[in-house]
Write an enzyme that holds these catalytic residues in place. Structure first.
Site, PDB file in Angstrom:
ATOM      1  CB  SER A   1      -0.977   0.085   1.142  1.00  0.00           C
ATOM      2  OG  SER A   1      -2.025   0.661   1.132  1.00  0.00           O
TER       3      SER A   1
ATOM      4  NE  ARG B   1      -8.959   2.605  10.965  1.00  0.00           N
ATOM      5  CZ  ARG B   1      -7.731   1.754  10.311  1.00  0.00           C
ATOM      6  NH1 ARG B   1      -7.105   2.350   9.418  1.00  0.00           N
ATOM      7  NH2 ARG B   1      -7.229   0.757  11.006  1.00  0.00           N
TER       8      ARG B   1
ATOM      9  CG  ASP C   1      -6.233  -4.171  -3.381  1.00  0.00           C
ATOM     10  OD1 ASP C   1      -6.934  -3.005  -3.207  1.00  0.00           O
ATOM     11  OD2 ASP C   1      -5.037  -3.960  -3.117  1.00  0.00           O
TER      12      ASP C   1
ATOM     13  CG  HIS D   1      -5.582  -2.648   0.443  1.00  0.00           C
ATOM     14  ND1 HIS D   1      -4.451  -2.645  -0.708  1.00  0.00           N
ATOM     15  CD2 HIS D   1      -5.092  -1.569   1.084  1.00  0.00           C
ATOM     16  CE1 HIS D   1      -3.643  -1.740  -0.199  1.00  0.00           C
ATOM     17  NE2 HIS D   1      -3.845  -1.076   0.709  1.00  0.00           N
ATOM     18  CG  ASP D   2      -7.149  -4.673   5.878  1.00  0.00           C
ATOM     19  OD1 ASP D   2      -6.196  -3.821   5.522  1.00  0.00           O
ATOM     20  OD2 ASP D   2      -8.019  -4.470   6.630  1.00  0.00           O
TER      21      ASP D   2
END
Lengths: 354, 354
Positions: free
Chosen positions: B132, B200, B290, B319-320
């Site tokens: 990232s 967030r 992702d 993505h994580d």
């Protein structure tokens, strides 16, 4: 636009409302048997102006042929465009319902619209069609088996996924976090515009796709113009501000909660079996770049609904393709409608052809 | 954690800072030739605790083998975890930089970290690795051709897409719209917690995928527990509140802007040609679910970087996955590192094997 005011309505959760306005707009004429009806269901921030947002699909000779059908679009409960919502004056208090507006489910909205159809004297609905939140209503119309003969849900699934609820929840939080929201008790002339604008910015991302943003904006030179936001940033801010001018924050919260309630199986039994009970001929339309309601959700519908077939819009535009790619949508709709959509005119046509 | 304070640093845009702290943490020992260095680059809200967030990849015998390598992680400029940032006290004013903190590009951050490597006397970097925002730094390390021998950028592209900028911009807007942000001049004891929390929540959506949310939360019964938010809604709110306790709003804005600046070609020429200039052996890792940095972006890197090869993490986690699927990551890394990563120990190992 017409407004039919119902004496009363009781929601699924048992809240009674009095003097309930339902706004609608129609094109074409009811036939003698009153069964040539097409219901068009609008999406989250949409309204009854189908001729505006689905113009190329509506009108004489078009897929939703107003020479043949009586095409009607109802405004959804919770929406600020005429049907009962947080901005409607409550007959009990003389003030807008505001945050006290009761929870409406998708099922409630469809039941409310059904009452207006009954009042108009409609005896049959040839087709219920709609995308996104509109598609949720279409699936609920499928449970009005005495009335509705065919369905076309677009870019939607049979129940709102955790993923979509996550998007909704974040958008609601953006509004709720705006101090001007004041627990929903904001004055009409000082609403939580920043929160609603941020919610819309987020939503606009979900309606598009990586490739559509890339093609349209790319990396419009930020570092060459220090201090200038990038093109995509300005675009999103503009979209946020535009919505604020035409929408209400409590309505946005109410409608996203209504979407989150969407679950055809709620209270009806096992999910695949409940889908199996929707037996009308159905064209399920998916969009291959839709990140909100991916193709797997439409495939699931087709798998369990006994008379459903699938059409896919091939588009880089994401969820919003249903508001953009009219040609593909029309190309899928027309032959399917020619095969399955039955109404008085159609039956006469069949006889004529023999 | 160590902090190296540099006398001065000039950003790409020409802003001079004095007494610039750079925080870092290291594992293992520098060899005699000072070239057994692995740089690990952290992501947006990460820090130098690689043993926390990449524990299974770091340590004796693991992919990032601290018996063999001197593994170092620098905190990024703009981050609140020790390197110069909006929460750092300016030597000129005696107050935190706050919103006056100058723009740092990814390139600036890497140049800053390079100065610390030079101060430590490092003569060679066997590998720069990160995901990232960390992957952006890895690609910039690729332009330090005198020092860096191999690269492993993960879940990233060569320049921030309009799509990613849209996500960043909406998150910044959530903060900026919070009246407590006060143009960035908020007091330390009354920061814009709601705005940061909403940002967030949005980010957490982008880090996951439709299927991961579905599997984890599904439709945890909202309508059966009226008044209770759905599980996914509570989860996101909790994640928002958790970040607020450990992060700063101006830092969040600074770092997302830094990510938006990412463009390896900026000021260097034609994008494919600039990628072609990154000649080190490179393992480009993508994640098939992702939505932020889709596989097409990693394929683009591999297409243009002459010594790059591709590995794909197959994961529902979006993505994580780079913070979750250590086994796959390790399984891709180890054989590639065995082939291409050269350092003093490796050379000795080769001799020993002959």
């Amino acid at each position: 636009m017409s407004v039919t005011t119902l004496d009363s309505f009781r929601t699924e959760k048992g809240v009674d409302l009095r003097r309930v306005p339902v706004a609608w707009k129609a094109w074409g004429r009811l036939n003698a048997s009153r069964d040539n009806v097409v219901i068009v269901c609008h999406a989250l921030t949409g309204n009854t102006d189908v001729d505006d947002w689905w113009g190329p699909l509506l009108g004489p000779g078009r897929a939703l042929d107003s020479d043949r059908f009586f095409v009607i679009c109802f405004n959804v409960a919770g929406s600020p465009y005429g049907t009962v919502s947080p901005v409607t004056t409550s007959p009990d208090t003389g003030e807008p319902y505001g945050v006290a507006f009761p929870d409406f489910s998708i099922r409630d909205t469809v039941a409310l619209h059904r009452m207006v159809l009954d009042e108009i004297g409609v005896t049959g609905v040839a087709l219920a069609i709609g995308a996104s939140m509109g598609g949720m209503q279409v699936l609920e119309w499928g449970h009005h088996t005495d009335l509705v003969k065919a369905l076309c849900p677009i870019a939607v699934g049979g129940r709102h996924s955790a993923w979509c609820i996550a998007w909704s929840a974040s958008q609601r939080q953006a509004i709720i976090s705006d101090p001007k929201w004041k627990g929903g008790h904001y004055p009409a002339d000082d609403p939580p515009v920043h929160g609603l604008s941020v919610a819309r910015m987020m939503a606009m991302i979900s309606y598009r796709s990586q490739s559509s943003f890339e093609k349209r904006f790319g990396r419009a030179r930020m570092m060459d113009n220090p201090g200038e936001p990038m093109a995509v940033e300005s675009y999103l801010q503009y979209q946020g501000e535009k919505l604020v001018a035409r929408f209400d924050a409590n309505c946005y919260i109410a409608l996203t909660r209504q979407m989150d309630s969407h679950d055809v199986a709620y209270g009806r039994g096992n999910y695949p079996e409940v889908l199996g009970d929707i037996k009308q001929p159905t064209l399920v339309v998916g969009i291959d770049s839709d990140i909100l309601y991916p193709l797997a959700e439409q495939q699931e519908l087709v798998q369990h609904m006994p008379s459903a077939e699938m059409a896919v819009l091939t588009s880089p535009d994401g969820h919003d393709a249903f508001l953009i790619d009219f040609e593909q949508l029309s190309a899928h709709l027309r032959p399917w409608m020619a095969r399955v959509v039955i109404d008085g005119e159609n039956r006469r046509g069949s006889i004529h052809n023999e």
